[in-house]
Design a protein around this motif. Structure first.
Motif, mmCIF file in Angstrom:
data_model
loop_
_atom_site.group_PDB
_atom_site.id
_atom_site.type_symbol
_atom_site.label_atom_id
_atom_site.label_comp_id
_atom_site.label_asym_id
_atom_site.label_seq_id
_atom_site.Cartn_x
_atom_site.Cartn_y
_atom_site.Cartn_z
ATOM 1 N N GLU A 156 0.828 -1.201 0.000
ATOM 2 C CA GLU A 156 0.000 0.000 0.000
ATOM 3 C C GLU A 156 0.872 1.265 0.000
ATOM 4 N N THR A 157 1.939 1.238 0.795
ATOM 5 C CA THR A 157 2.841 2.397 0.844
ATOM 6 C C THR A 157 3.392 2.670 -0.556
ATOM 7 N N THR A 158 3.821 1.611 -1.231
ATOM 8 C CA THR A 158 4.404 1.772 -2.554
ATOM 9 C C THR A 158 3.356 2.308 -3.535
ATOM 10 N N ARG A 159 2.137 1.800 -3.428
ATOM 11 C CA ARG A 159 1.077 2.252 -4.330
ATOM 12 C C ARG A 159 0.822 3.748 -4.136
ATOM 13 N N ARG A 160 0.735 4.147 -2.856
ATOM 14 C CA ARG A 160 0.454 5.564 -2.587
ATOM 15 C C ARG A 160 1.609 6.453 -3.019
ATOM 16 N N LEU A 161 2.821 5.970 -2.783
ATOM 17 C CA LEU A 161 3.970 6.790 -3.171
ATOM 18 C C LEU A 161 4.078 6.882 -4.690
ATOM 19 N N ALA A 162 3.661 5.812 -5.379
ATOM 20 C CA ALA A 162 3.690 5.829 -6.844
ATOM 21 C C ALA A 162 2.825 6.989 -7.335
ATOM 22 N N GLU A 163 1.605 7.066 -6.781
ATOM 23 C CA GLU A 163 0.689 8.156 -7.165
ATOM 24 C C GLU A 163 1.300 9.507 -6.855
ATOM 25 N N LYS A 164 1.856 9.575 -5.648
ATOM 26 C CA LYS A 164 2.380 10.864 -5.177
ATOM 27 C C LYS A 164 3.556 11.318 -6.041
ATOM 28 N N LEU A 165 4.454 10.385 -6.320
ATOM 29 C CA LEU A 165 5.642 10.714 -7.106
ATOM 30 C C LEU A 165 5.227 11.203 -8.491
ATOM 31 N N GLN A 166 4.289 10.455 -9.071
ATOM 32 C CA GLN A 166 3.777 10.805 -10.397
ATOM 33 C C GLN A 166 3.244 12.231 -10.387
ATOM 34 N N ASP B 258 2.636 9.162 8.484
ATOM 35 C CA ASP B 258 3.009 10.511 8.077
ATOM 36 C C ASP B 258 2.249 10.844 6.795
ATOM 37 N N ASP B 259 1.481 11.879 6.849
ATOM 38 C CA ASP B 259 0.574 12.235 5.770
ATOM 39 C C ASP B 259 1.331 12.583 4.481
ATOM 40 N N THR B 260 1.103 11.790 3.424
ATOM 41 C CA THR B 260 1.850 12.026 2.184
ATOM 42 C C THR B 260 1.408 13.324 1.498
ATOM 43 N N ASP B 261 0.230 13.830 1.864
ATOM 44 C CA ASP B 261 -0.210 15.082 1.241
ATOM 45 C C ASP B 261 0.671 16.262 1.630
ATOM 46 N N MET C 3 3.758 14.645 -8.260
ATOM 47 C CA MET C 3 4.752 15.689 -7.989
ATOM 48 C C MET C 3 5.650 15.925 -9.196
ATOM 49 N N GLN C 4 5.922 14.837 -9.938
ATOM 50 C CA GLN C 4 6.739 15.009 -11.139
ATOM 51 C C GLN C 4 5.966 15.775 -12.207
ATOM 52 N N SER C 5 4.689 15.428 -12.383
ATOM 53 C CA SER C 5 3.905 16.133 -13.403
ATOM 54 C C SER C 5 3.771 17.602 -13.042
ATOM 55 N N ALA C 6 3.678 17.881 -11.733
ATOM 56 C CA ALA C 6 3.530 19.274 -11.304
ATOM 57 C C ALA C 6 4.857 20.032 -11.401
ATOM 58 N N GLY C 7 5.906 19.317 -11.778
ATOM 59 C CA GLY C 7 7.208 19.973 -11.918
ATOM 60 C C GLY C 7 7.864 20.304 -10.583
ATOM 61 N N LEU C 8 7.421 19.579 -9.518
ATOM 62 C CA LEU C 8 7.992 19.855 -8.201
ATOM 63 C C LEU C 8 9.301 19.118 -7.996
ATOM 64 N N ILE C 9 9.340 17.867 -8.472
ATOM 65 C CA ILE C 9 10.555 17.064 -8.268
ATOM 66 C C ILE C 9 11.040 16.484 -9.597
ATOM 67 N N GLY C 10 12.313 16.141 -9.640
ATOM 68 C CA GLY C 10 12.922 15.674 -10.882
ATOM 69 C C GLY C 10 12.665 14.204 -11.168
ATOM 70 N N LYS C 11 13.061 13.806 -12.367
ATOM 71 C CA LYS C 11 12.814 12.427 -12.831
ATOM 72 C C LYS C 11 13.651 11.401 -12.075
ATOM 73 N N ASP C 12 14.736 11.830 -11.483
ATOM 74 C CA ASP C 12 15.595 10.880 -10.772
ATOM 75 C C ASP C 12 15.230 10.718 -9.315
ATOM 76 N N SER C 13 14.108 11.270 -8.924
ATOM 77 C CA SER C 13 13.685 11.114 -7.532
ATOM 78 C C SER C 13 13.357 9.651 -7.274
ATOM 79 N N ARG C 14 13.666 9.218 -6.061
ATOM 80 C CA ARG C 14 13.515 7.789 -5.755
ATOM 81 C C ARG C 14 12.894 7.576 -4.389
#
Ligand code: UDP
Ligand code: MG
Length: 322
Positions: free
Chosen positions: A20-30, A107-110, A32-43
């Motif tokens: 579940e953590t991975t699923r939520r982070l997948a959404e979040k990373l996506q 810890d709230d991912t939002d 944040m990347q689309s919003a131009g907040l973080i780079g493509k190499d974020s992990r």
């Protein structure tokens, strides 16, 4: 260029929450990347703290499935603080900033966007601070808040109601790597770094699944570690207590002498027995506190490695890293 952010997550027996953590982070990373907040190499960097369940299998599986999941496996269970430090030190040379969070989605991912925004505004450290503690049990809430207050009274600079949900920039991580103490209490050390910092408020959720890996025994030892690693006030309190008791015993002695000369001395058995027990107890207590500090010196002097990495699953970089 958007910053490369590493999300560092220590995991100890977390097979129940990791998917579940991975699923939520997948959404979040996506997002944040689309919003131009973080780079493509974020992990996302999972640190397996010597788990006994399927945690490492899951991490390896996610590492193959997703190009943004990395994993570090520690050879032994070294505790949350050491696992976190290992993750941060692994991330240090690969990112512009690292955010540490728990695996259990408390810890709230939002709040993550705000962390990155503050970092981009120039903060080197961003502390996540809980709004309220109503998802904790009464007991955990009272003891935890009491702990922050005691720390404050003892003169330790900790951020109230901040756990280990925080962002640290690369140079803050670099500074952190210079603190070599064995008895690690990150939330006491990070404020010592001193770069520009800010706070982000968030709601703490309940653990998504699985049990807390911090039973009462671990919590107490963590709190004591925090106090004895940062404050010598308990030692001073002991000396003061010693002085107070000595003064009081002078009065006692006077009283005994006067009674003796007045001819009203009683058998005195109770008084003697009480004082023996009281003083014996106090001495043991004081020795215990002094012993606690000596024990710390002992482990610091040995300067053993704080963790050992058994395996590191890395991902290829797309952009030229920091
Ligand atoms: N954890 C760890 N090593 C340990 C104990 C805990 O890496 O020896 C991790 C755990 O997997 C979780 C985080 O530390 O990601 C916080 O632990 P937990 O949620 O159990 O603590 P609580 O929130 O109950 O204080
Ligand atoms: Mg938790």
């Amino acid at each position: 260029m958007e910053p490369t952010i590493y999300f560092v997550i220590p995991c100890y027996n977390e097979e129940a929450v990791l998917p579940e953590t991975t699923r939520r982070l997948a959404e979040k990373l996506q997002a944040m990347q689309s919003a131009g907040l973080i780079g493509k190499d974020s992990r996302v960097l999972y640190v397996d703290d010597g788990s006994k369940d399927k945690t490492w299998q899951l991490i390896s599986q996610f590492h193959q499935e997703y190009p943004w999941v990395e994993g570090v496996k520690l050879a032994h269970n070294r505790g949350h603080q050491n696992a976190l430090l290992c993750g941060l030190m692994t991330a240090k040379d690969r990112c512009h900033a690292a955010i540490s969070m728990d695996a259990d989605l408390q810890d709230d991912t939002d709040a993550l966007d705000q962390f990155v925004t503050k970092f981009r505004e120039g903060c080197d450290v961003v502390y996540g601070v809980r709004n309220k503690r109503d998802t904790d049990t009464w007991f955990k809430r009272t003891t935890a808040e009491g702990f922050y207050k005691v720390m404050h009274l003892l003169g330790v600079d900790v951020v109230f109601n901040h756990a280990d949900y925080r962002l640290m920039s690369q140079r803050a991580l670099e500074a952190l790597s210079e603190y070599r103490e064995e008895n690690l209490f990150l939330r006491g050390i990070v404020p010592l770094i001193g770069y520009r910092s800010d706070t982000v408020y968030y709601d703490r959720h309940e653990r998504f699944a699985g049990e807390s890996k911090y039973p009462l025994k671990k919590m107490i030892s963590f709190a004591l570690d925090g106090i004895t690693s940062f404050s010598v006030k308990p030692l001073k309190l002991i000396s003061n207590l010693g002085i107070l008791i000595s003064v009081l015993s002078i009065f006692g002695l006077l009283y005994a002498l006067i009674s003796y000369f007045a001819g009203v001395a009683v058998s005195g058995w109770t008084a003697i027995v009480c004082s023996i027990w009281l003083l014996g107890g106090l001495q043991m207590l004081c020795l215990g506190v002094v012993g606690g500090y000596i024990g710390k010196i002992y482990s610091e002097v040995k300067a053993r490695p704080r963790y050992r990495v058994e395996e590191y699953l890395e991902q290829e970089k797309q952009e030229k890293g920091p």
